[in-house]
Scaffold this active site. Sequence first.
Site, PDB file in Angstrom:
ATOM      1  N   ARG A  97      20.863  22.072 -12.925  1.00  0.00           N
ATOM      2  CA  ARG A  97      20.480  21.294 -11.294  1.00  0.00           C
ATOM      3  C   ARG A  97      21.715  21.166 -10.979  1.00  0.00           C
ATOM      4  O   ARG A  97      22.541  20.742 -11.295  1.00  0.00           O
ATOM      5  CB  ARG A  97      19.414  20.451 -11.788  1.00  0.00           C
ATOM      6  CG  ARG A  97      18.984  19.810 -10.489  1.00  0.00           C
ATOM      7  CD  ARG A  97      17.773  20.750  -9.883  1.00  0.00           C
ATOM      8  NE  ARG A  97      16.972  19.866  -8.768  1.00  0.00           N
ATOM      9  CZ  ARG A  97      16.495  20.637  -7.890  1.00  0.00           C
ATOM     10  NH1 ARG A  97      16.431  22.162  -7.779  1.00  0.00           N
ATOM     11  NH2 ARG A  97      15.528  19.984  -7.134  1.00  0.00           N
ATOM     12  N   THR A 372      13.729  29.880  -3.890  1.00  0.00           N
ATOM     13  CA  THR A 372      13.672  29.828  -5.528  1.00  0.00           C
ATOM     14  C   THR A 372      13.316  31.221  -6.166  1.00  0.00           C
ATOM     15  O   THR A 372      12.536  32.133  -5.110  1.00  0.00           O
ATOM     16  CB  THR A 372      12.615  28.802  -6.132  1.00  0.00           C
ATOM     17  OG1 THR A 372      13.272  27.469  -5.351  1.00  0.00           O
ATOM     18  CG2 THR A 372      12.728  28.796  -7.346  1.00  0.00           C
ATOM     19  N   GLY A 464       8.362  28.402  -5.092  1.00  0.00           N
ATOM     20  CA  GLY A 464       7.222  27.941  -4.165  1.00  0.00           C
ATOM     21  C   GLY A 464       7.416  26.434  -4.055  1.00  0.00           C
ATOM     22  O   GLY A 464       6.548  26.132  -3.433  1.00  0.00           O
TER      23      GLY A 464
END
EC number: 2.3.2.2
Length: 582
Positions: A97, A372, A464
């Site tokens: 991340r 994404t 999403g």
Amino acid sequence: MVAAAALVPAVLPGLVPAVSAASREPVAADNGMVVSAHRLASTAGVEVLKRGGNAIDAAVAVAYALAVTYPEAGNIGGGGFMTIRLADGRETFIDFRETAPAAAGPTLYQDAAGKVIPGQSTRGYKAVGVPGTVAGLELALTRYGTRPRAELMAPAIALARDGFVLDSGDARFLASGAEDFARDPGSAAIFLNRGQPWPAGHRLVQSDLAAALALIARDGPAAFYTGPIAQRIVAASRANGGILAPGDFAAYQAVERQPITCEYRGWRIVSAPPPSSGGVVLCETLNILEGYPMAALGFHSAQGVHYEVEALRRAFHDRNTQLGDPAFVKLDVARFTDKGYAARQREGIAPDKATPSASLGLPTALPEGQSTTHVSIVDKAGNAVSLTYTLNDWFGARVTAPGTGILLNDEMDDFSAKPGVPNMFGLVEGSNNAIAPGKRPLSSMSPTIVTRDGRLAMVVGTPGGSHIPTGVLQVIRNVVDYGMDLAEAVEAPRIHAQWLPDEVAYERFALSPDTMAALSARGHQLVEMGYHNQIAAIVVGRPAAGPAAADDRPIGAPANGATARLYGVIDPRLPTGSAEGY
Ligand code: GLY
């Protein structure tokens, strides 16, 4: 209920449809399967598998290829998560991340009066978190892969250097970023033709990106984090109001973690731990639903949808008020995935009345993007990779650092710009997800692997934003509760709920008018939504979990080490992906 076979007209004797609703059959293969958002990336992955590389090798090749062919979300300027299950049963999770730059603080996107300045956390260099993808792919490859980095990156470098021909889906998607590309000379030089979108049929060549990828292939993450690539990104950031510094890149580390696990009606779910909320939301929701007769209630019955919405309401409330980067906030994750906790949550759910979201309590303080993409891979030995990575919004912050060809993320919007104020997904969050230097923003990405009786059964994930856990949840419940074939499970219309806004969103045709009337009578607010997910999924053994015919193999990898048949499906909701096997 009428058996599917009875519907087959007599003029087609012996032809029993493999799927029972109007749906394609999954792509089937015996040796390996790659499902991704771009056909050329899927091909690059299958070629790795054919040459004897494992699923982790293939994932690295696909991820770098997507950074070229799917600039909407494929990336090296973003970050993500990889859930891995090895054939010997070991499970792990690679967290790459993005992190907040050292100069970032809780009020970064607020004006002097404490008001959130619109757009600052979503467009331009100030929105960019320190990218993690190159470090994460390297960590996965070093620990679990078998092939040299340069070999795996060769297809991506060739696709960038020689270009690839845009099909209509590619061109349509690229055109959706044109307005923002026109404002950024670095992006306009690549993604526009004298200010206009490239048409289908154009060969998109990305020479700067090819050079950056070749540097990484040769020198590894050092090229990206301490070498010329970091220098160029930092220079562009400084010239354009950003706060990235060389130290932010030098300090970046990918982290290996334990995935979140839970059981749903005998199926074991392995998914993303914090700093993603994905596994928590998925497990908490499934645990609550386990107490209801979902199969008997039926697909999208008013009662079934009511229970699902109530479960999601509670799971998203916990997500938004409690979760954050575990390096910064003390988290008792096991509490949320505990069956007793789910039972107590069910006690607060009335069968005939929606719970007003505000009554669950508001966060003391309060945000997420959609650029994404997800990759599902299973190799011949039964190693599995579920990889979701992102630029956050489509095309991220919509800036490309000059000389690198690298589109940069706007992941900083996944932090809470101000507790209590909704982000681009309408997510309202607490102070646990406030901005701090070096911190990872809370995510919803849910790269998931499902096992049954200790054997690999399913690999699933999707883009999403906040719709990620609900998309994954619905594929799992469609297979487990409703006995759908994988293609039916992926293609079936979806619903979404997330605590706040206090509403039930539904895709067109997801709910009949009388179902909607029954939900309204319980107090649910209904709104139609567009498509948010592009599920990429694989099932192992056979395409559906329902009763097997006598000669069917069971779902899940065979226990005796024999090769399992693999079934892959890419969601048709976005036009560029493919499932490819061999
Ligand atoms: N940026 C989307 C997510 O992390 O969930």
